[in-house]
Scaffold this motif. Structure first.
Motif, short mmCIF file in Angstrom:
data_model
loop_
_atom_site.label_atom_id
_atom_site.label_comp_id
_atom_site.label_asym_id
_atom_site.label_seq_id
_atom_site.Cartn_x
_atom_site.Cartn_y
_atom_site.Cartn_z
N GLY A 119 25.37 39.93 -46.65
CA GLY A 119 25.10 38.70 -47.18
C GLY A 119 24.07 38.08 -47.68
N LEU A 120 23.11 38.08 -46.82
CA LEU A 120 22.31 37.25 -46.57
C LEU A 120 21.11 36.88 -48.17
CD1 LEU A 120 21.55 36.86 -42.98
CD2 LEU A 120 22.60 35.45 -44.52
N SER A 121 20.02 36.32 -48.16
CA SER A 121 19.59 36.92 -49.89
C SER A 121 17.96 36.77 -48.97
CB SER A 121 19.59 35.14 -50.72
OG SER A 121 21.01 35.45 -51.11
N VAL A 122 17.39 37.26 -49.42
CA VAL A 122 15.70 37.59 -49.14
C VAL A 122 14.73 37.81 -49.75
CG1 VAL A 122 14.39 39.77 -47.60
CG2 VAL A 122 16.42 39.07 -46.96
N ILE A 123 13.88 36.96 -49.52
CA ILE A 123 12.54 36.76 -50.82
C ILE A 123 11.04 38.05 -49.70
CG2 ILE A 123 10.89 36.00 -51.38
CD1 ILE A 123 12.86 33.49 -51.38
N ASP A 124 10.89 38.94 -49.78
CA ASP A 124 10.10 39.85 -49.81
C ASP A 124 8.75 39.80 -50.08
OD1 ASP A 124 8.40 41.94 -48.78
OD2 ASP A 124 9.18 43.29 -49.60
N CYS A 125 7.64 38.55 -49.94
CA CYS A 125 6.55 37.98 -50.02
C CYS A 125 5.47 39.45 -49.80
CB CYS A 125 6.14 37.18 -50.10
SG CYS A 125 7.12 35.68 -50.13
N GLY A 126 4.68 39.94 -51.30
CA GLY A 126 3.61 40.96 -50.80
C GLY A 126 3.94 42.01 -51.11
N ALA A 127 5.54 42.46 -51.54
CA ALA A 127 6.13 43.48 -51.47
C ALA A 127 6.07 45.13 -51.58
CB ALA A 127 8.00 43.07 -52.09
N ALA A 128 5.08 44.93 -52.49
CA ALA A 128 4.26 46.41 -52.92
C ALA A 128 3.79 47.16 -51.40
CB ALA A 128 3.18 46.43 -53.39
N PRO A 129 3.87 48.46 -51.11
CA PRO A 129 4.96 49.57 -52.50
C PRO A 129 6.61 49.41 -51.74
CG PRO A 129 4.13 50.47 -50.57
CD PRO A 129 3.72 49.57 -50.81
N GLY A 130 6.84 48.35 -51.37
CA GLY A 130 8.43 48.38 -51.24
C GLY A 130 9.68 48.22 -50.01
#
Length: 242
Positions: free
Chosen positions: A75-86
């Motif tokens: 249920g949480l919302s997440v921002i992944d910075c510098g996400a590549a390659p994932g």
């Protein structure tokens, strides 16, 4: 934000065996390139990333941090910075249930951002070729996030290596400090932030910046971070708006 592609292999070799069995892979490479290749091919986390279908060994760093500190939950919302390659986004998708694979628990959201292209991932929304420090990116995040806020900001981003340790350290600290502006725009009060940094003279500046807006800041080094690396992570919890 630069990310070296993790090299996975179906077998784990000792360094000596690799030199005998894979001479064509090493031929023509510099000594540093050969050492990197040997290390990758003998790394158990590289093997585990392949068998568990992670895009990179770094997934195990986030898994370990989350196993210990319980940052990610359905249920949480997440921002992944510098996400590549994932790889970190893969872990986040699993743990916040953003792909909806568990109908019995809340469904979260994952948004990944990078200057590079990121291959699509079910359960994640990627903003490719975008700068995390740009106001337009902040505005796009606010549009995409449920109620315009995130619960967790993750950052495994790093600058392209210059070969000058102090310069690279300074550049990464500057990148991490930019996350404070992002947090002020989109992080929910009480939220958490995890960011990678390289140990050095300016680490205290980053810690102090985090401590001004987070109630608890600690340093962690997951087992998947190589022992000979200066790589560390700040874990900041309980965000307080200024």
């Amino acid at each position: 934000m630069f990310r070296p592609v993790c090299l996975c292999t179906s077998r784990i070799h000792s360094s000596a065996a690799l030199l005998k069995k894979a001479p064509l892979k090493l031929k023509g490479r510099s000594g540093a390139e050969q050492r990197w290749l040997v290390r990758q091919l003998s790394d158990p986390f590289v093997k585990a990333a392949q068998t568990q279908n992670y895009r990179c060994r770094s997934a195990f760093k986030l898994r370990e941090i989350d196993d210990q500190y319980r940052l990610l939950s359905p249920g949480l919302s997440v921002i992944d910075c510098g996400a590549a390659p994932g790889a970190w986004s893969q872990v986040a998708v699993q743990r916040v249930n953003s792909a909806g694979e568990r109908p019995d628990v809340p469904r979260g959201s994952v948004i990944g951002i990078d200057l590079l292209y990121i291959a699509p991932l079910e359960g994640a929304h990627f903003l490719c070729n975008q700068d995390i420090t740009h106001p337009a990116t902040h505005a796009e995040l606010q549009r995409l996030l449920p109620q315009a806020y995130a619960d967790v900001i993750l950052s495994d981003m790093a600058p392209n290596a210059s070969g000058l340790r102090e310069l690279d350290h300074e550049r990464l600290v500057s990148m991490c400090l930019s996350l404070l502006e992002l947090a002020d725009r989109v992080l929910r009060p009480g939220g958490s932030l995890v960011c990678k940094y390289w140990d050095g003279a300016l680490a205290h500046k980053l810690r102090d910046g985090l401590a001004r807006v987070f109630r608890d800041v600690k340093t962690v080094k997951p087992k998947a971070s190589r022992k000979d690396s200066s790589e560390l992570y700040f874990l900041a919890r309980t965000f307080r708006r200024t």
